[in-house]
Design an enzyme around this catalytic site. Structure first.
Site, PDB file in Angstrom:
ATOM      1  CB  THR A 180       8.139  26.746   3.389  1.00 35.18           C
ATOM      2  OG1 THR A 180       9.352  26.165   3.470  1.00 35.18           O
ATOM      3  CG2 THR A 180       7.974  28.132   2.707  1.00 35.18           C
ATOM      4  CG  ASN A 232      18.203  23.846   9.541  1.00 34.74           C
ATOM      5  OD1 ASN A 232      18.206  24.856  10.224  1.00 34.74           O
ATOM      6  ND2 ASN A 232      18.853  23.666   8.337  1.00 34.74           N
ATOM      7  CD  GLN A 263      15.667  19.440  11.604  1.00 32.07           C
ATOM      8  OE1 GLN A 263      15.885  18.041  12.244  1.00 32.07           O
ATOM      9  NE2 GLN A 263      15.674  19.533  10.430  1.00 32.07           N
ATOM     10  CB  SER A 281       7.986  20.126   8.037  1.00 35.64           C
ATOM     11  OG  SER A 281       8.214  19.837   6.580  1.00 35.64           O
ATOM     12  N   GLY A 282       6.174  17.345   8.155  1.00 33.07           N
ATOM     13  CA  GLY A 282       6.128  15.967   8.135  1.00 33.07           C
ATOM     14  C   GLY A 282       7.183  15.152   7.734  1.00 33.07           C
ATOM     15  CG  HIS A 283       9.899  16.499   4.413  1.00 36.95           C
ATOM     16  ND1 HIS A 283      11.292  16.486   4.139  1.00 36.95           N
ATOM     17  CD2 HIS A 283       9.583  17.729   4.332  1.00 36.95           C
ATOM     18  CE1 HIS A 283      11.601  17.743   4.069  1.00 36.95           C
ATOM     19  NE2 HIS A 283      10.695  18.564   4.364  1.00 36.95           N
ATOM     20  CB  THR A 317      -9.723  19.719  -1.339  1.00 38.15           C
ATOM     21  OG1 THR A 317     -11.034  20.141  -1.979  1.00 38.15           O
ATOM     22  CG2 THR A 317     -10.043  18.112  -0.752  1.00 38.15           C
ATOM     23  CB  CYS A 357      16.737  24.916   1.539  1.00 30.65           C
ATOM     24  SG  CYS A 357      15.556  24.170   2.357  1.00 30.65           S
TER      25      CYS A 357
END
Length: 679
Positions: free
Chosen positions: A72, A160, A190, A210-212, A248, A337
């Site tokens: 996002t 997705n 995806q 997106s890593g997850h 950071t 979502c």
């Protein structure tokens, strides 16, 4: 019973190596990569190593690659960058095009971001959907017509919900042939780990990740920006990420993502494309065996091997979700979502899928880490789900009508849809039934129930007449092949069970089953009581044709105008202690029969869990109200149905009714180790 997780397009578990890498980063590599001392330099070296690996795997070339919080943020940054550049070009007198064009099946983050920044930047460009064909791929003919007036184009690498793979090469070729200057963002969320990517060799300007979605933790992602593509930071501050994204860095997340990328690079951790295809083939075969009439909502030859999207005639997505969840198979009804909004899939609607399929679709998705044993176990449970549906007469069945699972018991069943209720009365002794206020949407289900059990229909009646009610009546009669049916005698009585009586109330009719049940249609309870005063008892259960969430009423509660109130709650951790302290308590699972049949048997401290679906609750309340001090504990999957059941009993005067807060979904094997199901 170990859960089988098949919702990887929503999120994945975290790779053990990624957990270890994140832990090590927090415990030992905790330095700030902006610091110049040794600890900071070590942290920066780790981060640079992960970035270098990501650049190589993605084929980033000379493009920029920054770490961020996920897709996002990446989409927001890409849209902001492109639209700021467009505004500068327009202010300089250059033509930029009037359209912000996005694929009709894009994740909602894309059009929402386009609309947001278009408004804030004062561009006032026109947002327009790029349609897709029935195969889910972008309509290149329409793109060809619009590309000359397009300022920014947003598409995705793979969808997705359906797994449909976009023809990015054809889009790129069209952009080149038409000499289009539109900025191009491709959502690659995806694609990571499932498609070969060589971004620098493409026309793509921006690509968020997106890593997850690939076994990294939530909160870590990447954004690729093509060399030469305009860029405006979304977050300004200390100048981290070479000024591209201040704040950071999430070092634990970057370390975890690095472990996932390393596993992707080694070529042995994740399953090959051929293995994933074979897994999908097995799952599809089990789905077809379990669910007759199943329709798949994606083209297999143009979709990711890890995604299956399907619909089943006569079954809603909620029913299928509840069924699979009871069997310990986690699937979804679409994008995580938007799944909670309970709307038809806009992705399938864009593919011109029939409305019933778009509103009842299920998405099953696994990941490249899924192993063969998981797939085989999933296939076994899916086929068991099919048996549960057939046994409950929700699918064509070869079971005997006298099957313990298939047979309806004596009593009343409420079938509700869109705030209205049909009541089905059954008498096992005579193998007969009565239908009160049939609804058109429920005709196939009612006909399946009755036909599966070979019940004789004694009457189809309505409490009120209207064109819609008459049409539904005729539809059901036709489905059951009944030409004429009116067995009520001259006194309005039908020999059925304890006796069914028809009583007139103005232009409406009400029906009494003995003195236990009164079917009052849309009349208010007080009006029904006044009209039937001499025929009712205080404990007569009032059954309305409107589903207002109250389930049912009694004469006593209606006369006292008992207000709805929340019943007391138990959490999963306290349930075991409560039942030990209350050995006479009755635990009632209000999930539907097919959910019970799909659920594995468990025993909890010798306590039997009684199966009383919420649809049959009205038929049981009278017995429970005769023991108002005996504790009742209602449970279901999420706590929604059990809350309705407990509130109903509480309102009717059973003040010892409880519900399991959060439902069985919140109960773990540690807190709820054993449950035995009983009819």
């Amino acid at each position: 019973m170990k859960d089988i997780y098949l919702d990887c397009n929503a999120t994945t578990s975290v790779l053990p190596a990624a957990v270890a890498a994140a832990s090590a980063a927090m415990a030992h590599g905790y330095g700030n990569p902006s610091s110049t001392h040794a600890t900071g330099l070590q942290a920066k070296a780790m981060m640079d190593g992960v970035r270098a690996l990501a650049r190589r795997l993605l084929g980033a070339g000379e493009g920029r690659l920054m770490f961020n919080s996920g897709a996002t943020e990446g989409i927001q940054t890409a849209v902001l960058s492109a639209l700021c550049a467009l505004r500068e070009r327009r202010d300089a007198g250059h033509r930029i095009g009037a359209l912000l064009l996005y694929g009709a099946t894009e994740h909602k983050a894309v059009p929402e971001s386009l609309a947001h920044w278009n408004r804030l930047l004062g561009l006032n460009l026109t947002l327009r959907q790029l349609p897709v064909g029935t195969d889910g791929r972008h309509d290149l003919d329409v793109l060809g017509e619009l590309i000359g007036d397009t300022a920014m184009l947003c598409t995705m690498a793979a969808n997705n919900e359906t797994g449909v793979i976009s023809d990015l090469s054809a889009i790129a070729q069209l952009l080149q042939e038409r000499g289009a200057h539109a900025y191009w963002m491709v959502d690659c969320v995806q694609a990571l780990g499932k498609l070969q990517l060589n971004l620098a060799a493409t026309r793509i300007d921006y690509a968020p990740f997106s890593g997850h979605k690939l076994y990294a933790p939530k909160g870590i992602g990447m954004l690729y920006v093509r060399a030469g593509a305009p860029f405006t930071p979304l977050i300004m501050g200390g100048g981290q990420e070479t000024g591209l994204r201040s704040g950071t860095e999430n070092m634990a997340g970057i370390a975890a993502l690095g472990a996932v990328l390393a596993a992707l690079d080694d070529g042995s951790t994740f399953r090959s494309h051929a293995e994933l295809l074979s897994f999908r083939t097995r799952l599809v075969a089990s789905l077809e065996a379990a669910l007759p009439g199943i329709v798949f909502n994606m083209p297999f030859d143009r979709s990711l091997p890890t995604t299956v999207n399907f619909s089943v005639p006569g079954l809603s997505s909620k029913e299928l979700l509840d069924l699979f969840d009871a069997a310990g198979v986690r699937v979804s009804s679409g994008s995580a979502c938007s799944a909670a909004k309970a709307l038809p899939s806009y992705v399938l609607a864009a593919m011109q899928v029939p409305a019933w399929r778009a509103s009842s679709a299920i998405r099953l998705s696994f990941g490249p880490l899924t192993d063969e044993a998981t797939i085989l176990a999933a296939c076994e449970r899916i086929e068991h789900c099919g048996e549960a549906l057939r046994g409950s007469c929700l699918l064509p069945s070869i079971l005997s009508p006298l099957s313990p699972l298939a047979a309806l018991r004596d009593g009343v069943t409420a079938l509700s849809v869109d705030g209205h209720t049909t009541w089905l009365l059954t008498d096992a002794a005579s193998a007969s039934c009565v239908v009160i206020d049939p609804l058109a949407a429920l005709v196939p289900r009612i006909a399946a129930f009755i036909g599966c059990q070979d019940y004789t229909v004694r009457a189809i009646v309505q409490t009120e007449t209207s064109p819609q009610a008459d049409a539904a009546h005729q539809m059901l009669a036709a489905a059951l092949e009944i030409t004429q049916l009116d067995e009520f005698d001259a006194h309005g009585t039908l020999a059925f069970g304890a006796g069914l009586r028809r009583l007139a109330c103005g232009d409406a009719s009400m029906y009494l089953l003995g003195q236990e049940f009164a079917f009052i249609g849309t009349l208010a309870p007080q009006a029904a009581i006044a009209a039937l005063a001499e025929a009712l008892r205080l404990d007569t259960v009032l059954c309305a044709s409107r589903d207002d969430g109250s389930v049912c009423n009694t004469v006593r509660a209606a006369q006292q105008q008992a207000a709805a109130s929340a019943a007391p709650q138990l959490d999963a951790a306290g349930l075991e202690a409560f039942l030990r302290a209350q050995p006479d308590a009755i635990v009632v699972d209000v999930r539907e029969a097919y959910e019970h049949a799909a659920c594995a048997t468990r025993v909890f401290d010798g306590c039997t869990v009684h199966s009383v679906p919420l649809s049959r609750l009205a038929g049981e309340v009278a017995g429970w109200l005769r023991e108002p001090q005996r504790p009742l504990v209602f449970v279901c999957r999420s706590g929604n149905r059990s809350a309705r059941a407990a509130a109903c009993l509480h309102r009717l005067g059973h003040k010892a009714a409880w519900q399991l807060n959060g439902g069985l979904a919140m109960a773990t094997l540690a807190t709820l180790p054993s449950l035995a199901f009983a009819a």
